[in-house]
Design a protein around this motif. Structure first.
Motif, PDB file in Angstrom:
ATOM      1  N   THR A  89     -49.460  93.708  14.092  1.00  0.00           N
ATOM      2  CA  THR A  89     -50.836  94.027  13.709  1.00  0.00           C
ATOM      3  C   THR A  89     -51.465  94.896  14.788  1.00  0.00           C
ATOM      4  OG1 THR A  89     -51.471  91.870  14.646  1.00  0.00           O
ATOM      5  CG2 THR A  89     -51.248  92.013  12.252  1.00  0.00           C
ATOM      6  N   ALA A  90     -52.081  95.987  14.372  1.00  0.00           N
ATOM      7  CA  ALA A  90     -52.615  96.963  15.329  1.00  0.00           C
ATOM      8  C   ALA A  90     -53.765  96.409  16.153  1.00  0.00           C
ATOM      9  CB  ALA A  90     -53.060  98.220  14.585  1.00  0.00           C
ATOM     10  N   SER A  91     -54.455  95.405  15.632  1.00  0.00           N
ATOM     11  CA  SER A  91     -55.628  94.868  16.329  1.00  0.00           C
ATOM     12  C   SER A  91     -55.249  94.104  17.586  1.00  0.00           C
ATOM     13  CB  SER A  91     -56.427  93.956  15.392  1.00  0.00           C
ATOM     14  OG  SER A  91     -55.599  92.928  14.870  1.00  0.00           O
ATOM     15  N   SER A  92     -54.076  93.485  17.590  1.00  0.00           N
ATOM     16  CA  SER A  92     -53.639  92.748  18.777  1.00  0.00           C
ATOM     17  C   SER A  92     -52.180  92.343  18.646  1.00  0.00           C
ATOM     18  CB  SER A  92     -54.493  91.479  18.978  1.00  0.00           C
ATOM     19  OG  SER A  92     -54.234  90.533  17.955  1.00  0.00           O
ATOM     20  N   ALA A  93     -51.558  92.119  19.796  1.00  0.00           N
ATOM     21  CA  ALA A  93     -50.207  91.562  19.805  1.00  0.00           C
ATOM     22  C   ALA A  93     -50.300  90.077  19.471  1.00  0.00           C
ATOM     23  CB  ALA A  93     -49.581  91.758  21.187  1.00  0.00           C
ATOM     24  N   LYS A 167     -52.342  84.545  17.093  1.00  0.00           N
ATOM     25  CA  LYS A 167     -52.863  84.863  18.422  1.00  0.00           C
ATOM     26  C   LYS A 167     -52.747  83.702  19.406  1.00  0.00           C
ATOM     27  CE  LYS A 167     -57.453  84.142  16.443  1.00  0.00           C
ATOM     28  NZ  LYS A 167     -58.681  84.827  16.006  1.00  0.00           N
ATOM     29  N   LYS A 168     -52.402  82.523  18.913  1.00  0.00           N
ATOM     30  CA  LYS A 168     -52.132  81.387  19.793  1.00  0.00           C
ATOM     31  C   LYS A 168     -51.140  80.463  19.096  1.00  0.00           C
ATOM     32  CE  LYS A 168     -56.070  78.572  18.228  1.00  0.00           C
ATOM     33  NZ  LYS A 168     -57.283  77.844  18.645  1.00  0.00           N
ATOM     34  N   ALA A 169     -50.468  79.642  19.888  1.00  0.00           N
ATOM     35  CA  ALA A 169     -49.461  78.748  19.335  1.00  0.00           C
ATOM     36  C   ALA A 169     -50.092  77.791  18.335  1.00  0.00           C
ATOM     37  CB  ALA A 169     -48.787  77.971  20.458  1.00  0.00           C
ATOM     38  N   TYR A 170     -49.337  77.416  17.319  1.00  0.00           N
ATOM     39  CA  TYR A 170     -49.844  76.493  16.300  1.00  0.00           C
ATOM     40  C   TYR A 170     -50.120  75.134  16.909  1.00  0.00           C
ATOM     41  CZ  TYR A 170     -50.001  73.403  12.259  1.00  0.00           C
ATOM     42  OH  TYR A 170     -50.388  72.462  11.342  1.00  0.00           O
ATOM     43  N   ARG A 178     -56.721  79.261  11.648  1.00  0.00           N
ATOM     44  CA  ARG A 178     -57.250  80.621  11.676  1.00  0.00           C
ATOM     45  C   ARG A 178     -56.655  81.468  12.797  1.00  0.00           C
ATOM     46  NH1 ARG A 178     -59.437  82.320   7.112  1.00  0.00           N
ATOM     47  NH2 ARG A 178     -60.068  84.106   8.383  1.00  0.00           N
ATOM     48  N   SER A 179     -55.664  80.934  13.497  1.00  0.00           N
ATOM     49  CA  SER A 179     -55.040  81.746  14.541  1.00  0.00           C
ATOM     50  C   SER A 179     -54.099  82.791  13.955  1.00  0.00           C
ATOM     51  CB  SER A 179     -54.268  80.850  15.516  1.00  0.00           C
ATOM     52  OG  SER A 179     -53.166  80.238  14.868  1.00  0.00           O
ATOM     53  N   ARG A 180     -53.784  82.712  12.654  1.00  0.00           N
ATOM     54  CA  ARG A 180     -52.951  83.726  12.019  1.00  0.00           C
ATOM     55  C   ARG A 180     -53.751  85.024  11.913  1.00  0.00           C
ATOM     56  NH1 ARG A 180     -51.327  80.133   6.957  1.00  0.00           N
ATOM     57  NH2 ARG A 180     -53.446  79.443   7.437  1.00  0.00           N
ATOM     58  N   ILE A 181     -53.266  86.044  12.586  1.00  0.00           N
ATOM     59  CA  ILE A 181     -54.045  87.258  12.826  1.00  0.00           C
ATOM     60  C   ILE A 181     -54.445  87.962  11.543  1.00  0.00           C
ATOM     61  CG2 ILE A 181     -53.982  89.538  13.923  1.00  0.00           C
ATOM     62  CD1 ILE A 181     -52.109  88.324  16.046  1.00  0.00           C
ATOM     63  N   LEU A 182     -53.549  88.014  10.567  1.00  0.00           N
ATOM     64  CA  LEU A 182     -53.835  88.790   9.364  1.00  0.00           C
ATOM     65  C   LEU A 182     -55.013  88.240   8.577  1.00  0.00           C
ATOM     66  CD1 LEU A 182     -52.739  91.315   7.915  1.00  0.00           C
ATOM     67  CD2 LEU A 182     -51.550  89.773   6.354  1.00  0.00           C
ATOM     68  N   LEU A 183     -55.257  86.946   8.659  1.00  0.00           N
ATOM     69  CA  LEU A 183     -56.379  86.361   7.922  1.00  0.00           C
ATOM     70  C   LEU A 183     -57.702  86.976   8.381  1.00  0.00           C
ATOM     71  CD1 LEU A 183     -55.380  82.574   7.759  1.00  0.00           C
ATOM     72  CD2 LEU A 183     -54.902  84.421   6.119  1.00  0.00           C
ATOM     73  N   ASP A 184     -57.840  87.169   9.693  1.00  0.00           N
ATOM     74  CA  ASP A 184     -59.066  87.784  10.202  1.00  0.00           C
ATOM     75  C   ASP A 184     -59.088  89.288   9.976  1.00  0.00           C
ATOM     76  OD1 ASP A 184     -60.329  85.466  10.961  1.00  0.00           O
ATOM     77  OD2 ASP A 184     -59.568  85.502  13.014  1.00  0.00           O
ATOM     78  N   GLY A 214     -45.096  69.678   2.578  1.00  0.00           N
ATOM     79  CA  GLY A 214     -44.075  69.787   1.554  1.00  0.00           C
ATOM     80  C   GLY A 214     -43.830  71.197   1.059  1.00  0.00           C
ATOM     81  N   VAL A 215     -44.499  72.202   1.682  1.00  0.00           N
ATOM     82  CA  VAL A 215     -44.342  73.607   1.296  1.00  0.00           C
ATOM     83  C   VAL A 215     -43.867  74.382   2.518  1.00  0.00           C
ATOM     84  CG1 VAL A 215     -45.474  75.669   0.387  1.00  0.00           C
ATOM     85  CG2 VAL A 215     -46.200  73.396  -0.396  1.00  0.00           C
ATOM     86  N   ILE A 216     -42.788  75.155   2.380  1.00  0.00           N
ATOM     87  CA  ILE A 216     -42.292  75.898   3.535  1.00  0.00           C
ATOM     88  C   ILE A 216     -43.345  76.892   4.021  1.00  0.00           C
ATOM     89  CG2 ILE A 216     -39.866  75.619   2.950  1.00  0.00           C
ATOM     90  CD1 ILE A 216     -39.875  78.476   1.838  1.00  0.00           C
ATOM     91  N   ASP A 217     -43.287  77.211   5.301  1.00  0.00           N
ATOM     92  CA  ASP A 217     -44.325  78.036   5.925  1.00  0.00           C
ATOM     93  C   ASP A 217     -44.457  79.414   5.284  1.00  0.00           C
ATOM     94  OD1 ASP A 217     -44.776  75.940   7.625  1.00  0.00           O
ATOM     95  OD2 ASP A 217     -43.638  76.783   9.291  1.00  0.00           O
ATOM     96  N   SER A 218     -43.340  80.033   4.922  1.00  0.00           N
ATOM     97  CA  SER A 218     -43.379  81.370   4.330  1.00  0.00           C
ATOM     98  C   SER A 218     -44.253  81.393   3.081  1.00  0.00           C
ATOM     99  CB  SER A 218     -41.966  81.836   3.991  1.00  0.00           C
ATOM    100  OG  SER A 218     -41.983  83.078   3.323  1.00  0.00           O
ATOM    101  N   ILE A 219     -44.093  80.396   2.221  1.00  0.00           N
ATOM    102  CA  ILE A 219     -44.904  80.317   1.003  1.00  0.00           C
ATOM    103  C   ILE A 219     -46.339  79.936   1.340  1.00  0.00           C
ATOM    104  CG2 ILE A 219     -45.219  79.030  -1.146  1.00  0.00           C
ATOM    105  CD1 ILE A 219     -42.187  78.923  -1.429  1.00  0.00           C
ATOM    106  N   ASP A 220     -46.498  78.957   2.235  1.00  0.00           N
ATOM    107  CA  ASP A 220     -47.843  78.543   2.669  1.00  0.00           C
ATOM    108  C   ASP A 220     -48.642  79.731   3.205  1.00  0.00           C
ATOM    109  OD1 ASP A 220     -48.878  76.059   2.230  1.00  0.00           O
ATOM    110  OD2 ASP A 220     -48.188  75.172   4.103  1.00  0.00           O
ATOM    111  N   ASP A 221     -48.024  80.512   4.089  1.00  0.00           N
ATOM    112  CA  ASP A 221     -48.708  81.643   4.713  1.00  0.00           C
ATOM    113  C   ASP A 221     -49.084  82.700   3.681  1.00  0.00           C
ATOM    114  OD1 ASP A 221     -48.490  80.484   7.215  1.00  0.00           O
ATOM    115  OD2 ASP A 221     -46.613  81.502   7.700  1.00  0.00           O
ATOM    116  N   THR A 222     -48.181  82.962   2.740  1.00  0.00           N
ATOM    117  CA  THR A 222     -48.460  83.961   1.709  1.00  0.00           C
ATOM    118  C   THR A 222     -49.584  83.491   0.787  1.00  0.00           C
ATOM    119  OG1 THR A 222     -46.171  84.748   1.779  1.00  0.00           O
ATOM    120  CG2 THR A 222     -47.463  85.302  -0.184  1.00  0.00           C
ATOM    121  N   LEU A 223     -49.573  82.211   0.419  1.00  0.00           N
ATOM    122  CA  LEU A 223     -50.641  81.679  -0.432  1.00  0.00           C
ATOM    123  C   LEU A 223     -51.987  81.719   0.289  1.00  0.00           C
ATOM    124  CD1 LEU A 223     -48.862  78.631  -2.125  1.00  0.00           C
ATOM    125  CD2 LEU A 223     -49.291  80.909  -3.079  1.00  0.00           C
TER     126      LEU A 223
END
Length: 270
Positions: A89-93, A167-170, A178-184, A214-223
């Motif tokens: 993400t261009a806004s931050s590493a 932007k920070k460890a889970y 809300r630490s997942r950068i793309l959401l912001d 009960g939902v893998i992270d890849s699907i959770d994150d996309t939803l």
């Protein structure tokens, strides 16, 4: 002796000042590319080095024969050993410093490479005709660049996107996460009403389930990305298409198999 071309395919090299390196790319177009005055829609893809492994030559050559799909050109940007630093993400590493050159990569795409394409290739100048896609971390990069530059792109496609980028460890019991950068990135941007999104996951993308729901992270994150887009005003279904592949894995065969469906979505005639 006469030859009949079914399609045109070639490799190119571009010297990027922003990345300070040579970027290789794959170009593929319908057989009539040289003869027609048509300005073609564009499918721009990260991780273009996976063109052969995903069997995209077969996918595109077959798509070019279908009346239901608009003729388009494919351009796949190849990465190098700096992939983990240039994509992101261009806004931050992220919190581990990965993606530290994502801004430079974005500037390469927007300020150098696309102007080069529009000058030297028969490509449309209309943003609605441009689709940007990628897989995994390349998908996160494509989403970030396409979303932030909605004046240049009309559609964004992501296969098993690395939407966990944070932007920070889970922290356990962090329900909002809300630490997942793309959401912001989505939340803080102005809505571009014309943008359309195609998001894909596989039920076997991974086994990790950090919040034990009960939902893998890849699907959770996309939803959760879909939820954020809906909060911004995008419709689902409608503006957002979500494809979940039962048994689909985080690999090239899965993405290659679903790619014809994506091409139909991207360039199908209404």
């Amino acid at each position: 002796m006469q030859f009949q071309f079914d399609f045109i395919s070639a490799k190119g090299r571009f010297v990027s000042k922003h990345l300070d390196r040579i970027v290789s790319f794959r170009f593929m177009a319908p057989a009539n590319y040289w003869e027609t005055d048509l300005k073609f829609p564009v499918l721009l893809m990260n991780d273009g080095q996976d063109f052969t492994a995903m069997k995209l030559e077969k996918t595109f050559s077959e798509a070019y024969t279908l009346n239901s799909i608009r003729p388009f050109v494919y351009i796949g940007l190849e990465c190098n050993q700096n992939r983990m630093h240039e994509y992101g993400t261009a806004s931050s590493a992220d919190f581990k410093g990965r993606g530290g050159r994502a801004l430079e990569y974005s500037r390469f795409v927007i300020e150098e490479f696309i102007p080069f394409l529009k000058k030297d290739f028969k490509v449309s100048s209309e943003g609605m005709d441009w689709v940007y896609c990628g897989m995994s971390l390349g998908g996160l990069s494509a989403f970030d660049i396409g979303f932030r530059h909605s004046d240049i792109f009309g559609k964004i496609g992501v296969f098993s996107g690395s939407f966990w980028w944070r932007k920070k460890a889970y922290a356990k019991k962090d329900v909002a996460d809300r630490s997942r950068i793309l959401l912001d990135v989505i939340k803080n941007a102005k809505k571009a009403p014309h943008l359309k999104f195609w998001l894909q996951t596989g039920t076997q993308d991974e086994k990790a389930d950090r919040n034990n729901n009960g939902v893998i992270d890849s699907i959770d994150d996309t939803l959760d990305v879909i939820k954020e887009l809906r909060a911004k005003g995008y419709s689902y279904p409608g503006d957002i298409t979500y494809v979940e592949i039962k048994g689909g894995k985080h690999d090239l065969p899965t993405w290659g198999k679903v790619f014809p469906q994506f091409v139909l979505w991207a360039f199908g005639k209404a």
